[in-house]
Write a protein that holds these residues in place. Structure first.
Motif, PDB file in Angstrom:
ATOM      1  N   SER A 162       4.404  -5.547  -2.235  1.00  0.00           N
ATOM      2  CA  SER A 162       4.957  -6.877  -2.492  1.00  0.00           C
ATOM      3  C   SER A 162       6.013  -7.160  -1.443  1.00  0.00           C
ATOM      4  CB  SER A 162       5.563  -6.938  -3.894  1.00  0.00           C
ATOM      5  OG  SER A 162       6.131  -8.214  -4.126  1.00  0.00           O
ATOM      6  N   ASN A 163       5.851  -8.243  -0.704  1.00  0.00           N
ATOM      7  CA  ASN A 163       6.783  -8.600   0.371  1.00  0.00           C
ATOM      8  C   ASN A 163       7.011  -7.453   1.355  1.00  0.00           C
ATOM      9  OD1 ASN A 163       7.261 -11.258  -0.599  1.00  0.00           O
ATOM     10  ND2 ASN A 163       8.639 -10.412  -2.147  1.00  0.00           N
ATOM     11  N   GLY A 164       5.970  -6.687   1.629  1.00  0.00           N
ATOM     12  CA  GLY A 164       6.046  -5.599   2.591  1.00  0.00           C
ATOM     13  C   GLY A 164       6.548  -4.286   2.025  1.00  0.00           C
ATOM     14  N   ASP A 165       6.999  -4.280   0.779  1.00  0.00           N
ATOM     15  CA  ASP A 165       7.531  -3.065   0.160  1.00  0.00           C
ATOM     16  C   ASP A 165       6.525  -2.458  -0.816  1.00  0.00           C
ATOM     17  OD1 ASP A 165      10.020  -3.351   1.458  1.00  0.00           O
ATOM     18  OD2 ASP A 165      10.722  -4.720  -0.114  1.00  0.00           O
ATOM     19  N   VAL A 166       6.455  -1.138  -0.830  1.00  0.00           N
ATOM     20  CA  VAL A 166       5.578  -0.430  -1.753  1.00  0.00           C
ATOM     21  C   VAL A 166       6.095  -0.625  -3.174  1.00  0.00           C
ATOM     22  CG1 VAL A 166       4.719   1.849  -2.451  1.00  0.00           C
ATOM     23  CG2 VAL A 166       4.892   1.252  -0.016  1.00  0.00           C
ATOM     24  N   VAL A 167       5.169  -0.887  -4.102  1.00  0.00           N
ATOM     25  CA  VAL A 167       5.499  -1.087  -5.506  1.00  0.00           C
ATOM     26  C   VAL A 167       4.882   0.055  -6.302  1.00  0.00           C
ATOM     27  CG1 VAL A 167       5.239  -2.594  -7.501  1.00  0.00           C
ATOM     28  CG2 VAL A 167       5.500  -3.591  -5.219  1.00  0.00           C
ATOM     29  N   GLY A 168       5.710   0.873  -6.926  1.00  0.00           N
ATOM     30  CA  GLY A 168       5.206   1.948  -7.772  1.00  0.00           C
ATOM     31  C   GLY A 168       4.655   3.125  -7.000  1.00  0.00           C
ATOM     32  N   GLU A 169       3.903   3.938  -7.714  1.00  0.00           N
ATOM     33  CA  GLU A 169       3.306   5.165  -7.179  1.00  0.00           C
ATOM     34  C   GLU A 169       1.981   4.853  -6.486  1.00  0.00           C
ATOM     35  OE1 GLU A 169       4.745   8.246  -7.355  1.00  0.00           O
ATOM     36  OE2 GLU A 169       6.471   7.147  -8.142  1.00  0.00           O
ATOM     37  N   PRO A 170       1.478   5.773  -5.656  1.00  0.00           N
ATOM     38  CA  PRO A 170       0.151   5.577  -5.065  1.00  0.00           C
ATOM     39  C   PRO A 170      -0.898   5.372  -6.156  1.00  0.00           C
ATOM     40  CG  PRO A 170       1.274   7.384  -3.970  1.00  0.00           C
ATOM     41  CD  PRO A 170       2.121   6.993  -5.157  1.00  0.00           C
ATOM     42  N   LEU A 171      -1.884   4.537  -5.859  1.00  0.00           N
ATOM     43  CA  LEU A 171      -2.912   4.203  -6.836  1.00  0.00           C
ATOM     44  C   LEU A 171      -3.887   5.369  -7.005  1.00  0.00           C
ATOM     45  CD1 LEU A 171      -3.620   0.554  -5.688  1.00  0.00           C
ATOM     46  CD2 LEU A 171      -2.099   1.329  -7.511  1.00  0.00           C
ATOM     47  N   THR A 172      -4.374   5.535  -8.228  1.00  0.00           N
ATOM     48  CA  THR A 172      -5.318   6.604  -8.529  1.00  0.00           C
ATOM     49  C   THR A 172      -6.697   6.043  -8.896  1.00  0.00           C
ATOM     50  OG1 THR A 172      -4.611   6.658 -10.838  1.00  0.00           O
ATOM     51  CG2 THR A 172      -3.514   8.180  -9.300  1.00  0.00           C
ATOM     52  N   CYS A 173      -6.850   4.741  -8.817  1.00  0.00           N
ATOM     53  CA  CYS A 173      -8.143   4.121  -9.115  1.00  0.00           C
ATOM     54  C   CYS A 173      -9.168   4.539  -8.055  1.00  0.00           C
ATOM     55  CB  CYS A 173      -7.981   2.608  -9.165  1.00  0.00           C
ATOM     56  SG  CYS A 173      -7.187   1.931  -7.695  1.00  0.00           S
ATOM     57  N   PRO A 174     -10.460   4.263  -8.284  1.00  0.00           N
ATOM     58  CA  PRO A 174     -11.503   4.759  -7.374  1.00  0.00           C
ATOM     59  C   PRO A 174     -11.400   4.210  -5.938  1.00  0.00           C
ATOM     60  CG  PRO A 174     -12.457   4.039  -9.459  1.00  0.00           C
ATOM     61  CD  PRO A 174     -11.027   3.602  -9.460  1.00  0.00           C
ATOM     62  N   HIS A 175     -11.079   5.092  -5.004  1.00  0.00           N
ATOM     63  CA  HIS A 175     -11.068   4.770  -3.578  1.00  0.00           C
ATOM     64  C   HIS A 175     -11.182   6.068  -2.783  1.00  0.00           C
ATOM     65  CE1 HIS A 175      -6.819   5.751  -4.279  1.00  0.00           C
ATOM     66  NE2 HIS A 175      -6.725   6.004  -2.982  1.00  0.00           N
ATOM     67  N   LYS A 176     -11.651   5.945  -1.543  1.00  0.00           N
ATOM     68  CA  LYS A 176     -11.770   7.148  -0.720  1.00  0.00           C
ATOM     69  C   LYS A 176     -11.766   6.771   0.756  1.00  0.00           C
ATOM     70  CE  LYS A 176     -16.806   7.372  -0.708  1.00  0.00           C
ATOM     71  NZ  LYS A 176     -17.971   8.190  -0.930  1.00  0.00           N
ATOM     72  N   VAL A 177     -11.458   7.768   1.570  1.00  0.00           N
ATOM     73  CA  VAL A 177     -11.496   7.652   3.024  1.00  0.00           C
ATOM     74  C   VAL A 177     -12.343   8.798   3.542  1.00  0.00           C
ATOM     75  CG1 VAL A 177     -10.137   7.853   5.152  1.00  0.00           C
ATOM     76  CG2 VAL A 177      -9.266   6.508   3.232  1.00  0.00           C
ATOM     77  N   ALA A 178     -13.235   8.497   4.465  1.00  0.00           N
ATOM     78  CA  ALA A 178     -14.053   9.526   5.104  1.00  0.00           C
ATOM     79  C   ALA A 178     -13.888   9.394   6.617  1.00  0.00           C
ATOM     80  CB  ALA A 178     -15.517   9.362   4.721  1.00  0.00           C
TER      81      ALA A 178
END
Length: 181
Positions: free
Chosen positions: A109-125
């Motif tokens: 939000s407005n360039g600032d991180v909000v809360g903890e890293p998300l744990t919903c389904p995502h991945k990087v390969a």
């Protein structure tokens, strides 16, 4: 072979239902990126974005993505804008570009991180043989937006006093809005 009226009606209904139930295809866009960060092995060369009914996929092609780089560490940030009424992205993915590095998807939000890293389904390969990074996230992870646009920044820290940066397009610019089917 002659079909009766009832059989023809059943066949027509079956074909019609099949066409209606066919999977929707993602709206996709491809963006070339010039060799403008030639001092870095991880100069971005092209980006493909697909925003489908179930997920967002961003694929980035680099000049020479290596599992271990003698050129120093480098990373990628992807800003994901899901709301045209708000300034800046609502989500940000950050990832290293070498083997063993980690990644995080966070709300912003407005360039600032909000809360903890998300744990919903995502991945990087990371595909070192193909010089590619692929990021995928469930649309539900991003609030199920109808459309998205992304901004990408590669940063190479070989010489931390003079880091090499590479934006997709102009600095702080976004792709076009990509509407999900």
């Amino acid at each position: 072979m002659k079909l009766g009226t009832a059989a023809l009606a059943l066949l027509t209904a079956t074909v019609g239902a099949t066409l209606v139930a066919a999977p929707a295809y993602a709206d996709q866009a491809r963006y070339p990126d010039p060799a403008d960060a030639s001092a870095s092995l991880t100069d971005m060369r092209a980006v493909a974005v697909a925003h489908g009914p179930n997920r967002l996929v961003v694929k980035v092609r680099f000049t020479d993505l290596r599992a271990r780089s003698t050129g120093g560490p480098s990373g990628l940030a992807i800003g994901i804008d899901t709301d045209a009424a708000l300034k800046g992205p609502e989500f940000r993915l950050t990832s290293g570009l070498q083997s063993g590095t980690d990644y995080q998807l966070v709300a912003v939000s407005n360039g600032d991180v909000v809360g903890e890293p998300l744990t919903c389904p995502h991945k990087v390969a990371l595909d070192f043989a193909g010089d590619r990074l692929t990021f995928a996230a469930a649309r539900s992870c991003l609030g199920s937006p109808d459309s998205v646009r992304v901004a990408l920044l590669m940063r190479d820290e070989f010489d931390s006093s003079h880091p090499v940066t590479d934006w997709l397009g102009a600095p702080r610019s976004y792709t076009d809005w990509i509407v999900s089917d």
